[in-house]
Design an enzyme around this catalytic site. Structure first.
Site, PDB file in Angstrom:
ATOM      1  N   ALA A  21       2.692  -5.836  11.440  1.00 16.56           N
ATOM      2  CA  ALA A  21       2.466  -4.385  11.437  1.00 16.56           C
ATOM      3  C   ALA A  21       2.533  -3.744  10.060  1.00 16.56           C
ATOM      4  CB  ALA A  21       3.488  -3.709  12.354  1.00 16.56           C
ATOM      5  N   ASN A  22       2.884  -4.500   9.035  1.00 18.38           N
ATOM      6  CA  ASN A  22       3.072  -3.868   7.727  1.00 18.38           C
ATOM      7  C   ASN A  22       1.792  -3.743   6.911  1.00 18.38           C
ATOM      8  OD1 ASN A  22       3.838  -6.908   7.425  1.00 18.38           O
ATOM      9  ND2 ASN A  22       3.199  -6.286   5.381  1.00 18.38           N
ATOM     10  N   GLY A  24      -2.928  -4.301   6.902  1.00 23.62           N
ATOM     11  CA  GLY A  24      -4.161  -4.631   7.583  1.00 23.62           C
ATOM     12  C   GLY A  24      -4.313  -3.990   8.948  1.00 23.62           C
ATOM     13  N   GLY A  26      -2.712  -4.505  11.717  1.00 23.72           N
ATOM     14  CA  GLY A  26      -1.462  -4.119  12.356  1.00 23.72           C
ATOM     15  C   GLY A  26      -0.946  -2.785  11.862  1.00 23.72           C
ATOM     16  N   SER A 149     -10.961 -14.291  15.998  1.00 27.23           N
ATOM     17  CA  SER A 149     -11.910 -14.005  14.919  1.00 27.23           C
ATOM     18  C   SER A 149     -13.162 -14.837  15.131  1.00 27.23           C
ATOM     19  CB  SER A 149     -11.298 -14.320  13.547  1.00 27.23           C
ATOM     20  OG  SER A 149     -11.432 -15.693  13.236  1.00 27.23           O
ATOM     21  N   TYR A 175      -7.646 -23.205  10.767  1.00 30.03           N
ATOM     22  CA  TYR A 175      -7.759 -21.780  11.086  1.00 30.03           C
ATOM     23  C   TYR A 175      -8.650 -21.573  12.300  1.00 30.03           C
ATOM     24  CZ  TYR A 175      -8.689 -16.771  10.543  1.00 30.03           C
ATOM     25  OH  TYR A 175      -8.802 -15.428  10.760  1.00 30.03           O
TER      26      TYR A 175
END
Length: 308
Positions: A21-22, A24, A26, A149, A175
């Site tokens: 959440a810090n 991008g 989020g 993604s 990924y």
């Protein structure tokens, strides 16, 4: 008319838990849900960066109801401790955004011995969702939104081998595997929630090509060679803003018309207004999603209990 943040309904009385959440996606989702009245539990790995994000939101929204909690998705002990803390403080969780993730990192393992990207992006969220299920089912109609993604298109369904760090490790392959696992988890969870008669819905979203710290961190890590730098430049000059990338996630989480098992993303794949997408039948075959689920449960020691 294109769906925008103005279409987010009032979220007063709701509690949202957002991983990563810090920054991008989020961060954008945290701010916009707080703007609409939700209490937002901001799950972050770095407390200092998390507090800086809280301060930025409150500078714009002084009355924002934000709660900062530490979470390391690469440690299942941390995941379980985080969930226990949330359940102790909150009677219900209405929105869970499984958003945090790593992209194309150098070879490594989580604290539990899983390949870093699969362990963090998928298995951490897999366990978190089950641990929070009691407070999700305590809400009137909670939603779990898992972020995938376009890399899922190059991914392979998990096997006992692919869940571990291999000698022939490739950062982009890992990924892709992790983002396909995110997609398959959301779809299989939707099937199981429906079968159990649960009030919780599971949806999946992808942000297209968005300019966030994800590409910056990948390039800085240096494990992907020139491809990491290429995608950093592409995201900056071709991609959408972080808020643009967050819109499919926010729509899946809040649109009253969105339903269990649906998939949201940009209209033109890499960019565009958030729209409901058709099902990816090739990558959501029941035998594949069930195999992913069984391996995830057995390797994490987590068994889902739904519909209680």
């Amino acid at each position: 008319m294109a769906w925008t943040v103005k279409d987010i309904p009032d979220q007063s009385g709701k509690t949202a838990v957002i991983t990563g959440a810090n920054s991008g996606l989020g961060y954008e989702a945290s701010r916009e849900l707080a703007r609409k009245g939700a209490k937002v539990v901001m799950a972050v790995r770095d407390a200092e960066k998390g507090q800086a994000a809280v301060d930025r939101i409150r500078a714009e929204l002084p009355t924002a109801d934000l709660e900062l909690r530490g979470l390391d998705l690469g440690s299942l002990d941390s995941v379980r401790s985080f969930a226990a803390g949330v359940m102790q403080e909150h009677e219900h969780v209405d929105i869970l955004l499984n958003n945090a993730g790593l992209m194309a990192t150098p070879a490594g393992q989580t604290k539990d011995g899983f390949e870093t990207q699969v362990g963090t992006n998928h298995l951490g969220h897999f366990v978190l969702t089950q641990e929070l299920m009691p407070v999700l089912e305590a809400a009137d109609a909670a939603r779990v939104v898992t972020v995938t993604s376009g890399a899922r298109l190059q991914g392979h369904t998990l096997t006992e081998t692919r869940i571990k760090l291999a000698d022939d490790y490739d950062p982009w392959r890992a990924y892709g595997d992790s983002k396909l696992a995110n997609y398959q988890f959301a779809i299989e969870l939707a099937r199981r929630l429906e079968a159990a008669g649960s009030s919780v819905s599971s949806l999946v979203a992808h942000p297209g090509l968005s300019h966030t710290n994800l590409q910056v961190a990948t390039a800085a890590a240096g494990g992907t060679g020139i491809s990491g730098g290429f995608w950093k430049v592409m995201a900056r000059y071709v991609g959408m803003s972080a808020l643009g990338g967050a819109l499919p996630v926010l729509r899946a989480a809040t649109d009253p018309e969105a339903a269990n098992g649906e998939f949201y993303g940009p209209r033109w794949n890499v960019r565009g207004a958030p729209v409901k997408l058709g099902p990816d039948e090739k990558r959501s075959a029941k035998e594949d999603t069930a195999r992913m689920w069984d391996i995830s449960e057995s390797r994490t020691g987590t068994v889902f209990s739904l519909g209680n």
